[in-house]
Design a protein around this motif. Sequence first.
Motif, short mmCIF file in Angstrom:
data_model
loop_
_atom_site.label_atom_id
_atom_site.label_comp_id
_atom_site.label_asym_id
_atom_site.label_seq_id
_atom_site.Cartn_x
_atom_site.Cartn_y
_atom_site.Cartn_z
N TYR A 45 0.86 -1.18 0.00
CA TYR A 45 0.00 0.00 0.00
C TYR A 45 0.90 1.23 0.00
CZ TYR A 45 -3.97 3.00 1.12
OH TYR A 45 -4.95 3.95 1.08
N CYS A 46 0.78 2.04 -1.03
CA CYS A 46 1.57 3.27 -1.16
C CYS A 46 0.75 4.43 -0.61
CB CYS A 46 1.91 3.50 -2.63
SG CYS A 46 2.63 5.11 -2.99
N GLN A 47 1.38 5.29 0.16
CA GLN A 47 0.66 6.40 0.77
C GLN A 47 0.33 7.52 -0.20
OE1 GLN A 47 3.31 6.14 4.53
NE2 GLN A 47 1.50 7.32 5.11
N VAL A 48 0.70 7.36 -1.47
CA VAL A 48 0.28 8.29 -2.52
C VAL A 48 -0.68 7.59 -3.48
CG1 VAL A 48 1.05 9.65 -4.51
CG2 VAL A 48 2.37 9.69 -2.38
N PHE A 77 6.56 16.93 -0.33
CA PHE A 77 5.19 17.02 0.18
C PHE A 77 5.03 18.37 0.83
CE2 PHE A 77 6.37 12.60 0.01
CZ PHE A 77 5.27 12.02 -0.61
N ILE A 78 3.98 19.08 0.47
CA ILE A 78 3.73 20.40 1.03
C ILE A 78 2.39 20.39 1.75
CG2 ILE A 78 5.15 21.62 -0.67
CD1 ILE A 78 2.45 22.46 -1.99
N ARG A 134 0.45 17.24 0.55
CA ARG A 134 0.18 16.91 -0.85
C ARG A 134 1.49 16.82 -1.63
NH1 ARG A 134 -5.04 16.78 -1.79
NH2 ARG A 134 -6.43 17.89 -0.41
N VAL A 135 1.47 15.98 -2.66
CA VAL A 135 2.63 15.80 -3.53
C VAL A 135 2.87 17.07 -4.33
CG1 VAL A 135 3.57 14.51 -5.50
CG2 VAL A 135 2.24 13.31 -3.73
N ARG A 136 4.14 17.46 -4.41
CA ARG A 136 4.54 18.57 -5.27
C ARG A 136 5.73 18.08 -6.09
NH1 ARG A 136 3.99 24.17 -5.19
NH2 ARG A 136 1.85 23.49 -4.94
N GLY A 168 -0.25 17.05 -6.58
CA GLY A 168 -1.36 17.51 -5.75
C GLY A 168 -2.08 16.42 -4.98
N ARG A 169 -1.72 15.15 -5.21
CA ARG A 169 -2.39 14.07 -4.45
C ARG A 169 -2.05 14.17 -2.98
NH1 ARG A 169 -2.64 8.20 -7.44
NH2 ARG A 169 -3.60 8.95 -9.35
N GLU A 170 -3.02 13.80 -2.20
CA GLU A 170 -2.88 13.80 -0.74
C GLU A 170 -2.02 12.63 -0.28
OE1 GLU A 170 -5.81 13.06 3.07
OE2 GLU A 170 -6.69 13.77 1.20
N LEU A 171 -1.17 12.88 0.71
CA LEU A 171 -0.45 11.79 1.38
C LEU A 171 -1.46 11.10 2.28
CD1 LEU A 171 2.36 10.47 1.92
CD2 LEU A 171 2.45 11.92 3.95
#
Length: 175
Positions: A67-70, A129-130, A137-139, A162-165
Amino acid sequence: TERGALAADYRRSRAVDSSETNQLLQRFLLSHADPYVAISESHFSKDDSETVKTASIAYYELASEKYCQVLGAVDPNHVSVVNAHIWPRHATTDLPLFDLEPSDIHNARNVLRLQKDIERAFDERKLTFISDGSKLRVRILCQELNSEMLTGTAVCFQDIEGRELLHPESKEPFR
């Protein structure tokens, strides 16, 4: 090393003095503490501890080791999910600057479970991640990555911008 001596001197001075000068010194040290400068190709997570992996899966309440957190759940036959240390494991000397101890390097909060291409881009400072105020979120920092496919998936790096961690609200990683 010089960085280690500087961190030790800082810890000693902090115990004695909480002045504005000390606060400025801390801000300076934090702004110059970049552990990723010294990362080598040989460090990547291939030899990471089973204990660290198990602890991070349990802490983040992940469905499985695949399971990847992204990305979420991934194909276990084609996608490699690895431990990504937020603060690299070779750089324990500077952790006291962040009110952490060297033993925190393998704390589950210092580890994210990421698809291996995402982990590598994170370590190479091509992705980060920002915070958007409430979520991480991924940047993508390196636009050349955008069209690259993530190994074993039908997803490009641009698709994860922009995906959420993914993690339980009450179980945040170190920031």
